[in-house]
Structure formats: structure tokens, C-alpha cells
Design a protein around this motif. Structure first.
Motif, PDB file in Angstrom:
ATOM      1  N   CYS A  57       3.848  74.941  44.816  1.00 29.16           N
ATOM      2  CA  CYS A  57       3.109  74.774  44.446  1.00 29.16           C
ATOM      3  C   CYS A  57       4.035  73.154  43.572  1.00 29.16           C
ATOM      4  O   CYS A  57       4.952  73.429  43.627  1.00 29.16           O
ATOM      5  CB  CYS A  57       3.416  75.675  42.150  1.00 29.16           C
ATOM      6  N   SER A  58       3.042  71.966  43.676  1.00 26.48           N
ATOM      7  CA  SER A  58       4.053  70.725  42.961  1.00 26.48           C
ATOM      8  C   SER A  58       4.508  70.333  41.749  1.00 26.48           C
ATOM      9  O   SER A  58       5.135  70.072  41.489  1.00 26.48           O
ATOM     10  CB  SER A  58       3.311  69.423  43.318  1.00 26.48           C
ATOM     11  N   GLU A  59       4.088  71.727  41.368  1.00 26.24           N
ATOM     12  CA  GLU A  59       4.236  71.973  39.966  1.00 26.24           C
ATOM     13  C   GLU A  59       5.515  72.512  39.314  1.00 26.24           C
ATOM     14  O   GLU A  59       5.833  72.263  38.018  1.00 26.24           O
ATOM     15  CB  GLU A  59       3.254  71.930  38.605  1.00 26.24           C
ATOM     16  N   CYS A  60       5.210  73.542  39.888  1.00 26.97           N
ATOM     17  CA  CYS A  60       6.510  74.541  39.407  1.00 26.97           C
ATOM     18  C   CYS A  60       6.788  76.107  39.997  1.00 26.97           C
ATOM     19  O   CYS A  60       7.318  76.495  39.987  1.00 26.97           O
ATOM     20  CB  CYS A  60       5.233  76.015  39.130  1.00 26.97           C
ATOM     21  N   GLY A 125      14.735  68.396  39.942  1.00 20.05           N
ATOM     22  CA  GLY A 125      14.009  67.063  39.676  1.00 20.05           C
ATOM     23  C   GLY A 125      12.305  66.942  38.729  1.00 20.05           C
ATOM     24  O   GLY A 125      12.150  66.201  37.550  1.00 20.05           O
ATOM     25  N   ILE A 126      11.740  68.059  39.541  1.00 18.89           N
ATOM     26  CA  ILE A 126      10.926  67.893  39.015  1.00 18.89           C
ATOM     27  C   ILE A 126       9.945  68.406  37.633  1.00 18.89           C
ATOM     28  O   ILE A 126       9.743  67.695  36.920  1.00 18.89           O
ATOM     29  CB  ILE A 126      10.075  69.541  39.769  1.00 18.89           C
ATOM     30  N   ARG A 130       8.497  67.008  34.167  1.00 18.07           N
ATOM     31  CA  ARG A 130       7.237  67.651  33.588  1.00 18.07           C
ATOM     32  C   ARG A 130       7.943  67.231  32.746  1.00 18.07           C
ATOM     33  O   ARG A 130       6.872  67.412  30.342  1.00 18.07           O
ATOM     34  CB  ARG A 130       7.355  69.485  33.535  1.00 18.07           C
ATOM     35  N   LEU A 131       9.398  67.883  31.927  1.00 16.61           N
ATOM     36  CA  LEU A 131       9.584  67.548  30.665  1.00 16.61           C
ATOM     37  C   LEU A 131       9.487  66.286  30.198  1.00 16.61           C
ATOM     38  O   LEU A 131       9.433  66.145  29.017  1.00 16.61           O
ATOM     39  CB  LEU A 131      11.127  67.737  30.526  1.00 16.61           C
ATOM     40  N   ASP A 158      20.152  72.596  28.480  1.00 17.89           N
ATOM     41  CA  ASP A 158      20.792  71.213  28.020  1.00 17.89           C
ATOM     42  C   ASP A 158      19.616  69.596  28.447  1.00 17.89           C
ATOM     43  O   ASP A 158      18.764  69.082  27.950  1.00 17.89           O
ATOM     44  CB  ASP A 158      21.924  70.983  28.746  1.00 17.89           C
ATOM     45  N   LEU A 159      18.879  70.115  29.767  1.00 15.05           N
ATOM     46  CA  LEU A 159      17.880  69.547  30.020  1.00 15.05           C
ATOM     47  C   LEU A 159      16.807  69.732  29.362  1.00 15.05           C
ATOM     48  O   LEU A 159      16.553  68.078  29.165  1.00 15.05           O
ATOM     49  CB  LEU A 159      17.361  69.714  31.750  1.00 15.05           C
TER      50      LEU A 159
END
Lengths: 198, 198
Positions: A57-60, A125-126, A130-131, A158-159
Motif C-alpha cells: 500500500c502506498s500509504e501504510c 521515508g514514507i 505522512r508525519l 524520535d521521528l
């Protein structure tokens, strides 16, 4: 003297499966050829089809045949709440046993530098994108309580902190139905430090 | 919520493998899709090829791609001596560890009426023809020393006796390198009744 070429190749090819060594591969090959030719043919077709069509899935990063998975495509799931898990099986477990209505991010592994698994391999990276987009309000860390799981949770936390999202962690403690005396030291100490007022 | 269709089908199809339940099938599917796409594609092709080409040797029922297996096609192997075994793996074990120069007959199982395995399923019709042709002088019974193995040996022995072939049985007793005190009762009793003058 060795098995015939096609049989030898099949036994070798079966060893690609996790946990399958020389003896099990041989047993599997005999079983397929002797009793399950139809099931074996079906397995070959299904495997080929899955490898050709299943992607992330491109989002999750969940396994899916579409561009987005069922959950990410569902407008009624809260996009402000993202639960980070290690594997697709964890998504299933949460879906089947809780009433969580947010979304997910599936790492497909955990940080393990010795095995060559870094942030890139986990698709972080994905997640960063999103964040950075600012829609995520709370990130729930749901990794396993192993050494690699903890390290991964630390890194992902941390991200999220850098991107201003709230961070929470699922509770670790005594399992429901568990006897105190059989719980290991680490779990018991977590249960005490994580105690809540009632 | 369930996994996507292609993934669900793959998990189901993997359960055709012996000893693989729901959890292992899931782990195998994830592993193939996540880390072994090339190996998985190779497995699908190899499996399809093996199912399409591998058949039973017309003389001994060993798996082979030809009309006859390597051993039956070898004119230097003594056709008067036939060793009856339960599985192709037994043939490999005998070939690799003994200097046996006769031929084989592979039952591909053992008599087990409850599982629907009778003389027909073990290809004993083919063995009867070989015996009736009169070329077989000695039939060596090399089944495992299990209840079904004993019953099968009894049956095959009777078949050979009716056709006038000599019958022998591989020796059962204390394994080489084994301590007497750790050997089970059945094996020890066999070792005594099968003692030989030195």
C-alpha cells in the motif's frame, strides 16, 4: 545416484520457504507428487499470481493488490491516528481483537543492522512524509517488546517527535488471565512502572 | 477485515504442504512476498514443471521423468535381486550407504486400510507381474519395523512365496554404535532372536 532432475530441482526450490531444510523439502516434494498434484498445481498458479499482483500500500505498506489497502482507502478510518506495527499479522490481530478505528503503518520488519535492515528497508521515508504532511496527530507504537522492537520504537518515536506528533505506546504488563508468579521479571517490572490510578 | 484476495489465496494454497498449518502458511506467504519474490517465482515454475513431467517408473514405481528410472534402465544392475522399500528416500539411503547392486520396488507408502491404502495403491499388481515373469530370484524386504511396515512385509512376502521367489528380510537389531542399555525392548528381543553364529 540422485533423484531425477525435475524432482531434485523441486526439492531445492522448496528450501526457499522459511524453516524448511533438506529433509522437510524432500518430504514436501514426495507428498505433492504422490498425493497432492492438484493442490500443487493450484499452489504454483496462486504463488505466481500473488507475486505478480501483491504489492505494498502506498500509504501504510500493508500487502495489497490495489494502490491503497482496504483500510487506507476507507474514509471512515481516522487519518489523525496512526498505529505503527511490525507485520501484516499484527494488523490482523488488532483488527480482530480491538475496536481501533485509526490507520496503520506496517514496518514489515524491525531495525536490525546486523541483518542489513535499516530505516530505509522499513519504509520510514514514507512515514516521515505522512508525519510532515501534518495530518497525523497521534502515533501509537505497537512493536513487540523485544530488543529490536524497543530500538525500532525508539527510532520511530524520535521521528514523530521531530514532526510534532503526539506519541503513545501500547501497554506492556501482566497478560490478562496470567498469574503473577509465572510472569517474568521484565514484564513485572514494566507492570509496576506502568501502574495507573484507579 | 481480511488480507487482500491474492494473499488470502496464497496462504490457503500453502496449507497443501505437509505439516503446514494456518500460522506457518501465513509466515511463508509473508516471507515469499517480502524477501523471496525471485525464489518464489522459481518455486512456482519448478513445481509446475515437476508435476507435469515427473511420473512413476513403469518397473519399480520410483519417481522419474522417463519411462524407466535410472536404476531400472541400467543393464548392469542385477534383475534377479529386487529390494522392496516404502519410499524414494529409502532407495537413496540404500544407494548411498551400501553396495547393493540389484534393483528396487518402491511401494510409495505402506498398507494402511484405515487411510484407504490397500495393495492396489502400493502398485502390488506391477510387482506381481514382475514376479510372475520369473526373472526375480530373491526379494529383499526392507520396510521399516513399524506395525504397518510389518503388515506390508507379510503381504509382500506372501505374494513372493506364491510366485516361487526366495524371500529375505533386512536385519533388525541393535544399531551400530548403540549402547545395549538404551535400546528398546522390541529391538533387543529382535537382536536376540536374530543372533548369528560367529
Amino acid at each position: 545416484m540422485a533423484f531425477s532432475p525435475a524432482l531434485t530441482q523441486l526439492i531445492d526450490a522448496l528450501r526457499v520457504l522459511p524453516g524448511v531444510g533438506a529433509k522437510s523439502a524432500q518430504r514436501m516434494a514426495f507428498h505433492l507428487l504422490q498425493r497432492e498434484r492438484q493442490g500443487g498445481r493450484h499452489l504454483a498458479t496462486t504463488l505466481e499470481h500473488a507475486i505478480a499482483t501483491v504489492r505494498h500500500c502506498s500509504e501504510c505498506r500493508m500487502f495489497t493488490e490495489g494502490e491503497r489497502c482496504e483500510i487506507c482507502a476507507n474514509e471512515r478510518r481516522d487519518p489523525a491516528l496512526v498505529c505503527v506495527v511490525e507485520s501484516p499479522a499484527d494488523v490482523m490481530a488488532i483488527e480482530q481483537n480491538t475496536d481501533y478505528r485509526g490507520r496503520y503503518f506496517v514496518l514489515m520488519g524491525k531495525l536490525s543492522p546486523l541483518d542489513g535492515v535499516g530505516p530505509e528497508e522499513l519504509g520510514l521515508g514514507i512515514l516521515r512524509e505522512r508525519l510532515a504532511a501534518g495530518t497525523v496527530e497521534e502515533l501509537i507504537l505497537a512493536m513487540g517488546a523485544t530488543v529490536e522492537g524497543e530500538a525500532t520504537a525508539q527510532y520511530v518515536g524520535d521521528l514523530a517527535r521531530q514532526n510534532g506528533a503526539r506519541i503513545s505506546r501500547i501497554a506492556h504488563g501482566v497478560p490478562v488471565g496470567g498469574e503473577l508468579e509465572y510472569v517474568d521479571a521484565g514484564t513485572l517490572s514494566q507492570a509496576f512502572s506502568g501502574r495507573r490510578p484507579v
